[in-house]
Write an enzyme that holds these catalytic residues in place. Sequence first.
Site, PDB file in Angstrom:
ATOM      1  N   TYR A 159       0.919  -1.130   0.034  1.00 26.23           N
ATOM      2  CA  TYR A 159      -0.057   0.058   0.079  1.00 26.23           C
ATOM      3  C   TYR A 159       0.858   1.354  -0.049  1.00 26.23           C
ATOM      4  CZ  TYR A 159      -3.271   3.473   1.987  1.00 26.23           C
ATOM      5  OH  TYR A 159      -4.123   4.747   1.989  1.00 26.23           O
ATOM      6  N   LYS A 163       1.368   4.466  -2.622  1.00 29.05           N
ATOM      7  CA  LYS A 163       0.920   5.967  -2.406  1.00 29.05           C
ATOM      8  C   LYS A 163       2.527   6.633  -2.486  1.00 29.05           C
ATOM      9  CE  LYS A 163      -3.075   5.580  -1.079  1.00 29.05           C
ATOM     10  NZ  LYS A 163      -4.265   6.380  -2.047  1.00 29.05           N
TER      11      LYS A 163
END
Length: 234
Positions: A159, A163
């Site tokens: 994740y 980002k």
Amino acid sequence: MKHVLVTGANKGIGFEIAKQMAQLGYYVYLGCRDEQNGTAAINRLKSEGLSNIEFLQIDVADLASVQQAAAKVPSLDILINNAATSGPKMQNISACDIAALKSTFNTNYFGVIQTTQAFLPLLKKAPLPVIVNVSSELGSLAMQTSRDRAVHWDNYHAYSATKTALNTFTINLSQELRNFKINSVTPGFTATDLNNFTGPKTAAEGALPIVRLATIGEDGPSGQFFRQEGEVAW
């Protein structure tokens, strides 16, 4: 009335962003994959007296869906790229499943890019086009390498990588489109289904810095990374 699209808007932070933008007088397209969930979100907002809202079916990871959605929108001033997935566990980068990693990137990174590209022709017609990419502190390389790095971050290697890539997209796009206002914004550690509702912030609180950057004027920043407390180091 300015028009805004919020992706992933049927729940959590996305729903609160849409609600707050509508309360400020914007016409809001609630973008989400599932029509039933989207309709339910619309009905919730209408029950609170908000009528300047409209459901827009869009799966940011599906190019055909994105293109179909863009064809249904007559004008757009603000794009808030909120839709994201936390990805499956485990995410330890030395052993995580590559297919799962690619799937997470497909939504959180490639999905944002193809959504932005599809809506750019509309945004370029706006007097002051604004794009907000909803990021995370986990995407900050400065914070990833800090001595204060939180232990739970190790659960989000995949994740956080998406980002970080998203933040690079923000930088590149803001340098290319100088007449736009384009920023990354993190809501902070907010209680959503991405983290099993463990964050200390409410979804409404998490939406605040995103709404603030979505509603900036001509003198507002571009090509930067923000949270509620101020600027975040890349």
